[in-house]
Design a protein around this motif. Structure first.
Motif, mmCIF file in Angstrom:
data_model
loop_
_atom_site.group_PDB
_atom_site.id
_atom_site.type_symbol
_atom_site.label_atom_id
_atom_site.label_comp_id
_atom_site.label_asym_id
_atom_site.label_seq_id
_atom_site.Cartn_x
_atom_site.Cartn_y
_atom_site.Cartn_z
ATOM 1 N N TYR A 199 44.324 40.834 33.249
ATOM 2 C CA TYR A 199 44.741 41.563 34.301
ATOM 3 C C TYR A 199 43.495 40.020 34.857
ATOM 4 O O TYR A 199 42.394 39.062 34.720
ATOM 5 C CB TYR A 199 43.590 42.644 34.617
ATOM 6 C CG TYR A 199 44.431 43.515 34.676
ATOM 7 C CD1 TYR A 199 45.708 43.883 35.143
ATOM 8 C CD2 TYR A 199 44.070 44.794 33.277
ATOM 9 C CE1 TYR A 199 45.853 44.989 34.858
ATOM 10 C CE2 TYR A 199 45.040 45.036 32.772
ATOM 11 C CZ TYR A 199 46.025 45.556 33.885
ATOM 12 O OH TYR A 199 46.691 47.038 33.432
ATOM 13 N N GLN A 255 48.201 39.280 34.762
ATOM 14 C CA GLN A 255 48.765 40.559 36.083
ATOM 15 C C GLN A 255 48.172 39.808 37.344
ATOM 16 O O GLN A 255 46.364 40.117 37.063
ATOM 17 C CB GLN A 255 48.593 42.183 35.767
ATOM 18 C CG GLN A 255 49.485 42.502 36.846
ATOM 19 C CD GLN A 255 49.465 44.097 36.933
ATOM 20 O OE1 GLN A 255 50.521 44.244 35.223
ATOM 21 N NE2 GLN A 255 49.430 44.959 37.687
ATOM 22 N N VAL A 311 37.083 48.091 39.998
ATOM 23 C CA VAL A 311 38.266 47.624 39.981
ATOM 24 C C VAL A 311 38.198 47.670 38.624
ATOM 25 O O VAL A 311 39.746 48.444 38.372
ATOM 26 C CB VAL A 311 37.783 46.404 40.065
ATOM 27 C CG1 VAL A 311 39.925 45.296 40.373
ATOM 28 C CG2 VAL A 311 37.179 46.497 42.167
ATOM 29 N N VAL A 336 44.944 41.087 40.739
ATOM 30 C CA VAL A 336 44.648 42.285 41.406
ATOM 31 C C VAL A 336 44.312 42.292 42.177
ATOM 32 O O VAL A 336 43.625 41.192 42.493
ATOM 33 C CB VAL A 336 44.351 42.897 40.422
ATOM 34 C CG1 VAL A 336 43.509 44.221 41.178
ATOM 35 C CG2 VAL A 336 45.006 43.697 39.296
ATOM 36 N N ASP A 337 44.947 42.235 43.677
ATOM 37 C CA ASP A 337 44.280 41.198 44.731
ATOM 38 C C ASP A 337 43.396 42.769 45.005
ATOM 39 O O ASP A 337 43.423 44.092 45.368
ATOM 40 C CB ASP A 337 45.291 41.710 46.071
ATOM 41 C CG ASP A 337 44.312 41.562 47.728
ATOM 42 O OD1 ASP A 337 43.467 41.494 47.487
ATOM 43 O OD2 ASP A 337 45.050 41.224 48.229
ATOM 44 N N ALA A 338 42.154 42.414 45.090
ATOM 45 C CA ALA A 338 40.459 43.842 45.711
ATOM 46 C C ALA A 338 39.389 42.957 45.947
ATOM 47 O O ALA A 338 38.693 43.635 46.154
ATOM 48 C CB ALA A 338 40.059 43.371 43.794
ATOM 49 N N LEU A 394 41.577 50.087 35.934
ATOM 50 C CA LEU A 394 42.461 49.226 35.272
ATOM 51 C C LEU A 394 42.525 49.999 34.080
ATOM 52 O O LEU A 394 43.126 50.071 33.700
ATOM 53 C CB LEU A 394 42.016 48.171 35.220
ATOM 54 C CG LEU A 394 42.999 47.616 37.072
ATOM 55 C CD1 LEU A 394 42.778 46.033 36.775
ATOM 56 C CD2 LEU A 394 44.253 47.849 36.923
ATOM 57 N N ILE A 403 41.442 39.453 38.333
ATOM 58 C CA ILE A 403 41.208 40.287 39.525
ATOM 59 C C ILE A 403 41.140 39.359 40.589
ATOM 60 O O ILE A 403 39.550 38.616 40.671
ATOM 61 C CB ILE A 403 39.756 40.749 39.123
ATOM 62 C CG1 ILE A 403 39.593 41.581 38.017
ATOM 63 C CG2 ILE A 403 39.601 41.669 40.255
ATOM 64 C CD1 ILE A 403 40.787 42.566 37.785
ATOM 65 N N GLU A 415 43.632 53.362 33.307
ATOM 66 C CA GLU A 415 44.854 53.517 33.490
ATOM 67 C C GLU A 415 45.402 52.807 32.856
ATOM 68 O O GLU A 415 46.740 53.087 32.541
ATOM 69 C CB GLU A 415 45.428 52.286 34.728
ATOM 70 C CG GLU A 415 44.758 53.491 36.331
ATOM 71 C CD GLU A 415 45.206 52.857 37.715
ATOM 72 O OE1 GLU A 415 44.559 52.544 38.425
ATOM 73 O OE2 GLU A 415 46.130 51.177 37.374
ATOM 74 N N THR A 416 45.290 51.819 31.895
ATOM 75 C CA THR A 416 46.286 51.478 31.067
ATOM 76 C C THR A 416 46.393 52.534 29.578
ATOM 77 O O THR A 416 47.210 52.392 28.782
ATOM 78 C CB THR A 416 46.277 50.239 30.320
ATOM 79 O OG1 THR A 416 44.348 50.308 29.830
ATOM 80 C CG2 THR A 416 46.165 49.195 31.462
#
Lengths: 321, 321
Positions: A61, A88, A121, A90-92, A125, A63, A128-129
């Motif tokens: 990721y 990937q 943040v 991630v817009d934080a 993640l 971030i 979630e994974t």
């Protein structure tokens, strides 16, 4: 158990990579692993080694905390895509600026960036994974500086009062923890990263939040981002160890349309250094300083004053915040 | 009635002095007159012309506002004593620092210094002497800048809402009001002042209060006084139009005994200029900048960072506050 240092001069980078690839495979097995890529040499190298070891079983990721330099998120992601590594983004940004709101103190700002990253943040993640392993780019200097109380990167979860394995059910792997920066650079080159990564200037963890004195609002970050882009472009050929632009909080008198007005000041720092422990300001050409100053005055809104740092480290530090 | 300018190139300094001496004598007659001497070229020149005209009937005061440079009060008084002019030193340090207490804003600080000077300290002295005339070193540029809203020196009583003749019973004489700075310098030399006065660098009205960003406390003035002494000494031979040290309010990171610590920053400005309307930073030698920085870091307590201004005027101004 004390960590066994591998000095850069006795490091066999190819062999080191093979060993770490095997160790990661052995640890992770058929599960998922995750890591966060910032584009710095440490996290880039971990990403490449992790990708070699796990392929698509490593979720990487990037971030975007809103504190990156001009074009940096896109540049990093596209560089790794070119190397066959899927990243990937991630817009934080909103989450980080909310955490930074109203904070003036450098330590509090640093803390807000760290906490937002790990507790909110990236922590979210990882959960979630469902990954069982987190790869982290800790190097030996981070461990030393954490012990000395200068930095707090090494095993950051523990310091936040979290045992990640107990709390979340995953373990942390630190493949670079036996190396110093010069060793990491050798590994980075050997693992196929371009010189734009392994020869990259140091850049602080809290990113541009460490380049504004006082509150790091989106507006102030945008100003220092612009000044940073100009400074890095104009000083690229100076061969310096590191260069930077800092937005001051103090306002100084300036002239606009023939009338007195208060405006902003940008401080430029450009360092000659071997190992960052001692550093002296680069003796830049006057023509360079003058063109740099004029471009900043011209292109960065509200700036009426530009200075160049002339104090060595110590007693100065390389960063101002 | 518009003031008739006398340009420096057509100025006959000897004749000008004779005319002003006569005018002052005619106006003052057998009464007492007073003036305040700061040591700057304007007030020094007025003091000399006034002394020529009135001898002991002119009472000259040096107001020590606590904002002067290192050794300045003693140096000015002893210089004039050497020229046969008696100057009375008035210690008003406490009154000025009380007025400046808690003030952050440059305009408010400026105002506090002006008000304390005219309404309190010097105003009181004028009344005590019973003088009917006050000699003031206003020059034509002050008038222009007051009209333009940049400065507020000319006829300051009127701007403070005071008609001095009505309020106090005295009149203001401005013998230099037809001259610009270059004309004053010619008159200063002709009237017997040394080059240390007529060639003196410009120094702002609010003195060192204009050289600290933020509150001008006795402690902060002491720090910038020390930095100013070092800067003026080290840059004396640079041939610059003006040089200065500015204490910032922002704190920056530094190292003390191997640990991170927050400290102060001093900014150096050194200007090349013909007439102060436009100016560029002097291209000082790197050796000079480095020695200057090291001395300031070494000799001024709590300073961990020194910068050199690299922005031209405009959009910068020469002073920062």
């Amino acid at each position: 158990m004390a960590i066994q240092e591998i000095p850069a001069k006795s490091l066999d980078a190819k062999k080191f990579i093979e060993e770490q690839v095997k160790a990661i495979r052995d640890a992770v097995g058929q599960n998922l692993a995750v890591n966060a890529l910032s584009g710095g040499v440490d996290s880039s190298t971990v990403t490449m080694i992790g990708h070699k070891a796990l392929g698509d079983k490593l979720k990487t990721y990037f971030i975007n905390n809103g504190l990156m330099r001009e074009g940096e998120p896109e540049r990093v992601v596209s560089l790794f895509n070119g190397l066959g590594v899927r990243v990937q983004m991630v817009d934080a940004r909103e989450e980080f600026f909310t955490a930074l709101k109203g904070l003036q103190d450098p330590e509090e700002k640093r803390e807000a960036v760290t906490q937002t990253f790990y507790k909110r943040v990236f922590g979210r993640l990882v959960l979630e994974t469902g990954a069982k392993h987190l790869l982290q780019g800790t190097i030996l200097t981070d461990v030393d500086e954490t012990v000395a109380g200068i930095k707090r990167q090494h095993n950051v979860f523990e310091q936040l009062g979290i045992n990640p394995e107990e709390a979340f059910g995953y373990r942390i792997l630190e493949p670079l923890v036996q190396l110093r920066k010069d060793g990491v650079r050798k590994v980075a080159e050997a693992v196929g990263l371009p010189s734009s990564v392994y020869g990259r200037m140091p850049f602080p963890g809290p990113a541009l939040a460490a380049r504004v004195i006082g509150e790091a609002t989106p507006e102030r970050i945008a100003l220092v981002r612009k000044a940073t882009a100009i400074t890095e472009e104009m000083l690229a050929s100076a061969g310096a160890f590191q260069c930077m632009a800092i937005l001051h909080e103090d306002r100084v008198t300036g002239m606009r349309q023939g009338k007195r007005d208060f405006g902003l000041q940008i401080e430029i720092r450009c360092w000659d250094s071997l190992d960052a422990r001692r550093a002296i300001p680069t003796r830049l050409e006057w023509e360079t300083l003058e063109s740099l100053s004029l471009r900043i005055l011209d292109e960065v809104p509200d700036v009426v004053s530009v200075t160049y740092n002339i104090a060595p480290k110590p007693p100065s530090t390389m960063e101002a915040v």
